[in-house]
Write a protein that holds these residues in place. Structure first.
Motif, PDB file in Angstrom:
ATOM      1  N   HIS A  11       5.472   5.814   7.260  1.00  0.00           N
ATOM      2  CA  HIS A  11       6.808   5.910   6.679  1.00  0.00           C
ATOM      3  C   HIS A  11       7.039   4.829   5.618  1.00  0.00           C
ATOM      4  O   HIS A  11       7.691   5.090   4.601  1.00  0.00           O
ATOM      5  N   ASP A  12       6.531   3.602   5.849  1.00  0.00           N
ATOM      6  CA  ASP A  12       6.775   2.502   4.909  1.00  0.00           C
ATOM      7  C   ASP A  12       5.585   2.217   3.996  1.00  0.00           C
ATOM      8  O   ASP A  12       5.571   1.223   3.288  1.00  0.00           O
ATOM      9  N   THR A  39       0.825  -1.208   0.000  1.00  0.00           N
ATOM     10  CA  THR A  39       0.000   0.000   0.000  1.00  0.00           C
ATOM     11  C   THR A  39       0.859   1.258   0.000  1.00  0.00           C
ATOM     12  O   THR A  39       1.822   1.357   0.770  1.00  0.00           O
ATOM     13  N   PRO A  40       0.500   2.257  -0.822  1.00  0.00           N
ATOM     14  CA  PRO A  40       1.266   3.502  -0.903  1.00  0.00           C
ATOM     15  C   PRO A  40       0.697   4.603  -0.014  1.00  0.00           C
ATOM     16  O   PRO A  40       0.471   5.731  -0.462  1.00  0.00           O
ATOM     17  N   ILE A  41       0.462   4.296   1.263  1.00  0.00           N
ATOM     18  CA  ILE A  41      -0.133   5.279   2.164  1.00  0.00           C
ATOM     19  C   ILE A  41       1.002   6.058   2.823  1.00  0.00           C
ATOM     20  O   ILE A  41       1.156   6.098   4.046  1.00  0.00           O
ATOM     21  N   PHE A  42       1.816   6.676   1.996  1.00  0.00           N
ATOM     22  CA  PHE A  42       3.008   7.357   2.492  1.00  0.00           C
ATOM     23  C   PHE A  42       2.684   8.693   3.154  1.00  0.00           C
ATOM     24  O   PHE A  42       3.543   9.275   3.823  1.00  0.00           O
ATOM     25  N   ASP A  43       1.457   9.192   2.974  1.00  0.00           N
ATOM     26  CA  ASP A  43       1.082  10.413   3.675  1.00  0.00           C
ATOM     27  C   ASP A  43       0.916  10.161   5.172  1.00  0.00           C
ATOM     28  O   ASP A  43       1.118  11.060   5.981  1.00  0.00           O
ATOM     29  N   TYR A  44       0.559   8.945   5.556  1.00  0.00           N
ATOM     30  CA  TYR A  44       0.370   8.605   6.957  1.00  0.00           C
ATOM     31  C   TYR A  44       1.523   7.789   7.549  1.00  0.00           C
ATOM     32  O   TYR A  44       1.824   7.909   8.729  1.00  0.00           O
TER      33      TYR A  44
END
Length: 363
Positions: A94-95, A87-92
């Motif tokens: 770090h990984d 998952t690309p949830i990089f706004d929340y």
């Protein structure tokens, strides 16, 4: 002692359309908002879990590993195969939250049982180059995409036919046939209008060679989703989070499932548990036992939930979508390392494979 092939659940191939290795360690959160997201998902997990399988805070707020998800799925449950979603949830986080590295490890440990969706930061200047790297070096089967980016109280909407279009075009160029799209369920203080589904219909019409999975099918946008299943051959309803309703709102689940069956047919529905959101086994059993009430069938004309329909939803559709040879898969999962362990050890208790002193997840 190992004595030969193990019997499958109801002689049915069971596939899990979404498997994760969540990094719920608070140190992974970029902000107080992200920490609240971890709390909220834990609450959903607790409500959706069968009694006795709920995650304690100690077990939840940690970094799940590929090994733990494998054991929960293939040893403790009757899951035979599945797709790992990074998952690309990089706004929340770090990984990104469900790290690609864990998915690579899980796929490499189980090449006959696991497919892999990669992910990239859509706002990165090298996003398309990173997609190419993941295809060429990691052999990903598709990509996971998210509709919003939240930072400092502001929401940036990411539409499939606008901001994310370069990623879809790159997937098409690379010959990628699968895109999973997070929809319906907003993460954090994000309005539901930001996770509507219309942009998927628009882009799916342009790229008929790509199969688009709409994740988290719910009553919100159900009217739009069921029409999309009917009008687009390459759009599928993925039931991650939706299956959670089997426990805390079964009537709601039956309504969603009934409408999807009526408009899209059983072949457009992908079973998913989102492990480790919940333990897969209890939901598998609940789905197999599910029936529409007589009143629901009479009023809404829902079809009878036959064994054939349940077999399609629980596994056959996922196998067909990702190109598994079902005869080969059936033979493999009845006589591989996991079936041998099951034969020797029996079916362990839910989550018994989790190492509570694990410090970090997969490299």
């Amino acid at each position: 002692m190992y004595c030969g092939a193990i019997t499958m659940y109801k002689d049915t191939l069971i596939g899990d359309g979404v498997m994760h290795a969540y990094n719920n360690n608070p140190s992974n959160a970029r902000s107080d908002t992200a920490e609240q997201v971890l709390e909220d998902i834990h609450g959903l997990s607790t409500a959706a879990s069968a009694p006795g399988t709920e995650h304690s805070e100690e077990r939840w707020f940690r970094n799940f590993t590929a090994d733990e998800i494998e054991e929960a799925s293939f040893l403790e449950s009757d899951v035979d195969f599945g797709v790992y979603h990074s998952t690309p949830i990089f706004d929340y986080f770090h990984d990104g939250y469900s790290a690609l590295g864990s998915g690579v490890k899980m796929r490499d440990n189980n090449p006959d049982r696991v497919k892999l969706l990669g992910c990239v930061d859509p706002l990165s200047s090298d996003a398309t180059e990173e997609m190419e790297r993941q295809v060429n070096e990691l052999d990903v089967d598709g990509f996971k995409m998210y509709p919003t980016f939240y930072r400092d109280g502001k929401v940036q909407e990411l539409k499939m036919d606008d901001d994310l279009l370069p990623l879809v075009e790159k997937a098409h160029e690379l010959g990628i046939g699968h895109i999973g799209v997070h929809k319906v369920f907003p993460l954090g203080p994000v309005g539901q209008h930001h996770v509507d589904v219309g942009d998927v219909a628009d882009i799916a019409g342009q790229y008929s060679d790509i199969k688009f999975e709409l994740l988290h099918t719910d009553l919100a946008f159900l009217e739009e989703i069921k029409l999309m299943l009917n009008t687009h051959d390459n759009i599928y309803a993925n039931l991650e989070f939706t299956t959670a309703f089997l426990y805390f709102s079964p009537k709601r689940f039956r309504e969603i499932l009934g409408e999807l069956l009526m408009w899209g047919g059983p072949e457009k529905i992908i079973w998913s548990t989102g492990v480790p959101l919940v333990h897969p086994q209890s939901l598998i059993e609940a789905m197999w036992d599910l029936e529409f009430t007589e009143e629901e069938r009479e009023e809404y004309n829902y079809p009878e939930l036959t064994d054939d329909i349940k077999e399609m939803i629980l596994g056959e559709n996922l196998a067909n979508l990702y190109g598994w040879d079902t005869d080969k898969l059936r033979s493999t999962v009845q006589d591989d390392k996991w079936s041998q362990r099951r034969q020797q050890e029996g079916k362990p208790d839910p989550w018994s494979g989790i190492e509570m002193d694990t410090v970090s997840a997969d490299d």
